[in-house]
Design a protein around this motif. Structure first.
Motif, PDB file in Angstrom:
ATOM      1  N   ILE A   8       0.846  -1.200   0.000  1.00 41.74           N
ATOM      2  CA  ILE A   8       0.000   0.000   0.000  1.00 41.74           C
ATOM      3  C   ILE A   8       0.882   1.251   0.000  1.00 41.74           C
ATOM      4  N   ARG A   9       1.918   1.258   0.824  1.00 40.52           N
ATOM      5  CA  ARG A   9       2.851   2.400   0.835  1.00 40.52           C
ATOM      6  C   ARG A   9       3.496   2.581  -0.530  1.00 40.52           C
ATOM      7  N   SER A  65       2.376   1.735  -3.401  1.00 41.75           N
ATOM      8  CA  SER A  65       1.414   2.092  -4.447  1.00 41.75           C
ATOM      9  C   SER A  65       1.048   3.565  -4.412  1.00 41.75           C
ATOM     10  N   THR A  84      -7.489   1.879   0.270  1.00 40.02           N
ATOM     11  CA  THR A  84      -7.232   0.593  -0.385  1.00 40.02           C
ATOM     12  C   THR A  84      -8.208   0.288  -1.515  1.00 40.02           C
ATOM     13  N   LEU A 107      -6.896   0.592  -5.008  1.00 41.16           N
ATOM     14  CA  LEU A 107      -6.012  -0.421  -5.598  1.00 41.16           C
ATOM     15  C   LEU A 107      -6.702  -1.191  -6.725  1.00 41.16           C
TER      16      LEU A 107
END
Length: 85
Positions: free
Chosen positions: A49-50, A52, A57, A60
């Motif tokens: 996540i960091r 991206s 979320t 994503l």
């Protein structure tokens, strides 16, 4: 061509306990060779996540990622988020 990397799209991103009894993130990946469910630990998910750069979320879903397709084992595994060079 036993193992090769391929561009894929992430789908249906969710968090929860599933059947492993601890927090995990799961999502689908769709690529030219098919699709597969991916389940990753909370720590691996936090790093992804960091990397991206998303703040939520749900953002994503639809993002590009790189997967490794193993034709011999019939598996598709998440490798990393796709970043433009």
């Amino acid at each position: 061509m036993a193992k090769h990397e391929q561009l894929a799209t992430m789908t249906a991103v969710s968090f929860g306990l599933r059947d492993v009894g601890r927090p995990v993130m799961w999502f689908g990946v769709d690529c030219l060779d098919g699709g597969a469910l991916q389940v990753m630990s909370w720590d691996a998910a936090a790093k992804m996540i960091r990397d991206s750069g998303v703040s939520d979320t749900s953002q994503l879903a639809g993002k590009a990622c790189v997967v490794e397709v193993d034709d011999d084992q019939c598996t598709i595994n998440f490798v990393r988020m796709f970043k433009k060079p």
